[in-house]
Design a protein around this motif. Structure first.
Motif, mmCIF file in Angstrom:
data_model
loop_
_atom_site.group_PDB
_atom_site.id
_atom_site.type_symbol
_atom_site.label_atom_id
_atom_site.label_comp_id
_atom_site.label_asym_id
_atom_site.label_seq_id
_atom_site.Cartn_x
_atom_site.Cartn_y
_atom_site.Cartn_z
ATOM 1 N N GLY A 258 6.725 5.465 6.774
ATOM 2 C CA GLY A 258 5.561 5.833 7.282
ATOM 3 C C GLY A 258 4.548 4.912 7.140
ATOM 4 O O GLY A 258 3.343 5.270 7.543
ATOM 5 N N GLY A 259 4.791 3.641 6.823
ATOM 6 C CA GLY A 259 3.604 2.743 6.820
ATOM 7 C C GLY A 259 2.433 2.890 5.902
ATOM 8 O O GLY A 259 2.670 3.628 4.945
ATOM 9 N N ALA A 260 1.755 1.941 6.087
ATOM 10 C CA ALA A 260 0.422 2.154 5.076
ATOM 11 C C ALA A 260 -0.336 3.410 5.180
ATOM 12 O O ALA A 260 -0.846 4.024 4.533
ATOM 13 N N THR A 261 -0.278 3.817 6.744
ATOM 14 C CA THR A 261 -0.806 4.962 7.175
ATOM 15 C C THR A 261 -0.817 6.164 6.434
ATOM 16 O O THR A 261 -1.337 7.056 6.053
ATOM 17 N N PHE B 38 -2.398 6.491 3.178
ATOM 18 C CA PHE B 38 -3.698 7.256 3.265
ATOM 19 C C PHE B 38 -3.869 8.544 2.980
ATOM 20 O O PHE B 38 -4.642 8.945 2.219
ATOM 21 N N TRP C 186 -9.800 -0.633 8.304
ATOM 22 C CA TRP C 186 -8.768 0.072 7.502
ATOM 23 C C TRP C 186 -9.219 0.893 6.170
ATOM 24 O O TRP C 186 -8.622 2.138 6.047
ATOM 25 N N CYS D 23 -9.849 -1.453 0.254
ATOM 26 C CA CYS D 23 -8.818 -2.160 1.043
ATOM 27 C C CYS D 23 -9.071 -3.834 0.678
ATOM 28 O O CYS D 23 -10.422 -4.273 0.931
ATOM 29 N N ASN E 27 -8.066 -6.602 1.415
ATOM 30 C CA ASN E 27 -8.199 -7.602 2.738
ATOM 31 C C ASN E 27 -8.223 -6.818 3.929
ATOM 32 O O ASN E 27 -7.377 -6.207 4.355
ATOM 33 N N THR F 270 -7.859 -6.744 7.411
ATOM 34 C CA THR F 270 -6.884 -7.275 8.413
ATOM 35 C C THR F 270 -7.936 -7.489 9.743
ATOM 36 O O THR F 270 -8.007 -8.648 10.306
ATOM 37 N N ASP G 204 -5.329 -1.276 -1.211
ATOM 38 C CA ASP G 204 -4.337 -1.576 -0.050
ATOM 39 C C ASP G 204 -4.460 -3.022 0.128
ATOM 40 O O ASP G 204 -5.385 -3.643 0.634
ATOM 41 N N SER H 45 -2.054 -4.447 2.144
ATOM 42 C CA SER H 45 -1.303 -4.936 3.466
ATOM 43 C C SER H 45 -1.142 -6.183 3.862
ATOM 44 O O SER H 45 -0.078 -6.674 3.987
ATOM 45 N N SER H 46 -2.358 -6.832 4.123
ATOM 46 C CA SER H 46 -2.477 -7.887 4.698
ATOM 47 C C SER H 46 -2.737 -9.114 3.917
ATOM 48 O O SER H 46 -2.877 -10.292 4.418
ATOM 49 N N GLN I 163 4.849 -5.062 7.037
ATOM 50 C CA GLN I 163 5.057 -5.991 8.376
ATOM 51 C C GLN I 163 3.801 -6.939 8.804
ATOM 52 O O GLN I 163 4.131 -7.616 9.466
ATOM 53 N N LYS I 164 2.931 -7.011 7.511
ATOM 54 C CA LYS I 164 1.895 -8.089 7.850
ATOM 55 C C LYS I 164 2.494 -9.213 7.109
ATOM 56 O O LYS I 164 2.450 -10.366 7.726
HETATM 57 C C1 LIG Z 1 -2.122 -2.597 9.202
HETATM 58 C C2 LIG Z 1 -2.609 -2.177 8.121
HETATM 59 C C3 LIG Z 1 -2.850 -0.784 7.928
HETATM 60 C C4 LIG Z 1 -1.735 0.322 8.542
HETATM 61 O O1 LIG Z 1 -0.384 -0.164 8.578
HETATM 62 P P1 LIG Z 1 0.804 0.844 9.248
HETATM 63 O O2 LIG Z 1 1.962 0.149 8.422
HETATM 64 O O3 LIG Z 1 0.723 0.480 10.753
HETATM 65 O O4 LIG Z 1 0.531 1.983 8.782
HETATM 66 C C5 LIG Z 1 -3.342 -0.500 6.746
HETATM 67 N N1 LIG Z 1 -4.026 -1.364 6.093
HETATM 68 C C6 LIG Z 1 -4.072 -2.400 6.337
HETATM 69 C C7 LIG Z 1 -4.994 -3.320 5.266
HETATM 70 C C8 LIG Z 1 -3.537 -3.058 7.358
HETATM 71 O O5 LIG Z 1 -3.659 -4.082 7.597
#
Ligand SMILES: *Cc1c(COP(=O)(O)O)cnc(C)c1O
Length: 363
Positions: free
Chosen positions: A76-79, A82, A103, A149, A151, A153, A173, A175-176, A196-197
């Motif tokens: 489900g990704g980072a989304t 949320f 983000w 968040c 970082n 992105t 968060d 993610s990046s 994926q980042k």
């Molecule tokens: C890309 C990103 C998201 C969303 O990620 P998904 O996997 O596409 O849901 C959330 N937060 C940050 C900081 C991101 O860079």
């Protein structure tokens, strides 16, 4: 070996370490004598369980994750997080969010569906070009958590200092920036990252959460998949997980340990970012868009004097073999994402190219 690979400056999915891709290639047809590819394996098999266990063990060692934190691998990704975060963590129905860019804005919008969201600080007034002062926030006593968040992105900013949460738990968060530098997990209630980042293929998030924050008294209408208690009790395998992403990320965790861990990764990332920022600071054509103190090591947005020239540069870089330098559509300009797997040579080559472009333009 020369595979004809491009320097890929994509914000995500993004580059992965070449030795990891080679290992995956070598194990593709027959994973360590199992007679099958990891993509073909039952997630209930012994051989796959070992892959998951090793991935978690390597991540725990890499980040020094304390024993009272659970590691979850969720789709489900980072989304999805949320929504999962407020749904799982809001006990009093109230949380504090810091608004620093695209983000965090999305996280805020989603959290508002589940409870009261207090935006205690924002850098919206100057188009998210800085991190606001978070040393003395107005945080209600009964707020369930403080959310950042870490970082951004798209806007290219990062926290040098975590907020003073005044005893409340911090949710971040990452993610990046996940695994881009050492991180003291105990400073957080929960850290999460779409992989994926800065780690592996798309389709998974890593969640690191303190055990005592995992609740069972949750909204009965909550999808079972989103419940941290169910995920934790089932070792992230209540249902079929993203086996392939777990396998690939596990390889990256292991690789990072082998090159010297997160201290070494941070050293390389700082070196790379400095090359690019030093150039931007000395250039007359290009300039960074973020306040120096808040600049990201991972995502470097920059602009020229006009959108037309920005577009011209993007076109020229692409033709020269540097891919994905166009800024996000909401911000414009250019953006170089220089995650863990981007080699220093890639940044040096890009800077040389931009220097030449500038010199020829001014002729
Ligand atoms: C890309 C990103 C998201 C969303 O990620 P998904 O996997 O596409 O849901 C959330 N937060 C940050 C900081 C991101 O860079």
């Amino acid at each position: 070996m020369n595979y004809g690979r491009t320097y890929n400056f994509s914000a995500g999915p993004a580059m992965m370490p070449e030795p990891v891709l080679e290992e995956i290639r070598d194990e593709m047809m027959n994973y360590r004598g199992s007679g099958m590819c990891v993509m073909e394996m039952s997630h209930r098999s012994k051989v796959f369980q070992q892959i998951v266990d090793e991935a978690e063990a390597d991540l725990r060692a890499l980040m020094n994750i304390p024993d009272n934190y659970k590691v979850l691998f969720m789709q489900g990704g980072a989304t999805l997080q949320f929504a999962a975060i407020p749904w799982n963590l809001m006990k009093n129905g109230k949380a504090v969010y810091i608004e620093t860019g695209a983000w965090s804005k999305k996280a805020i919008a989603e959290a508002k569906k589940y409870g009261e969201v207090i935006v205690a600080a924002s850098s919206k007034d100057r188009n998210f070009s800085y991190i606001p002062d978070v040393s003395d926030l107005d945080i209600p006593e009964d707020a369930d958590y403080v959310y950042i968040c870490e970082n951004e992105t798209i806007h290219g900013l990062t926290y040098q200092q975590l907020p003073n949460t005044k005893g409340h738990i911090l949710v971040s968060d990452q993610s990046s920036m996940f695994l881009s530098k050492p991180c003291n997990v105990a400073d957080y209630g929960m850290i999460y990252a779409g992989v994926q980042k800065n780690v592996g293929p798309a389709g998974m998030s890593v969640i690191i959460i303190r055990e005592d924050l995992i609740r069972e008294d949750l909204d009965p209408k909550m999808p079972v998949y989103m419940r941290y208690d169910i995920q934790a009790a089932n070792g992230s395998m209540y249902n079929t997980p993203n086996c392939w992403a777990i396998y690939c990320c596990g390889k990256v965790f292991h690789y990072l340990r082998e090159i010297g861990g997160l201290e070494e990764m941070a050293r390389r990332n700082e070196e790379k970012a400095k090359i690019l920022y030093d150039f931007l600071d000395s250039s007359k054509m290009f300039r960074g868009t973020v306040e120096k103190k808040d600049r990201s090591l991972m995502n470097v947005p920059f602009v020229t004097e006009s959108a037309e020239l920005d577009a011209e540069v993007v076109k020229a870089t692409k033709a020269a073999g540097y891919d994905n330098l166009k800024g996000h559509k909401s911000v414009g300009g250019l953006r170089a994402s220089i995650y863990n797997a981007m080699p220093k040579e890639g940044v040096v080559a890009l800077v040389e190219f931009l220097k030449k472009f500038e010199a020829e333009y001014n002729k």
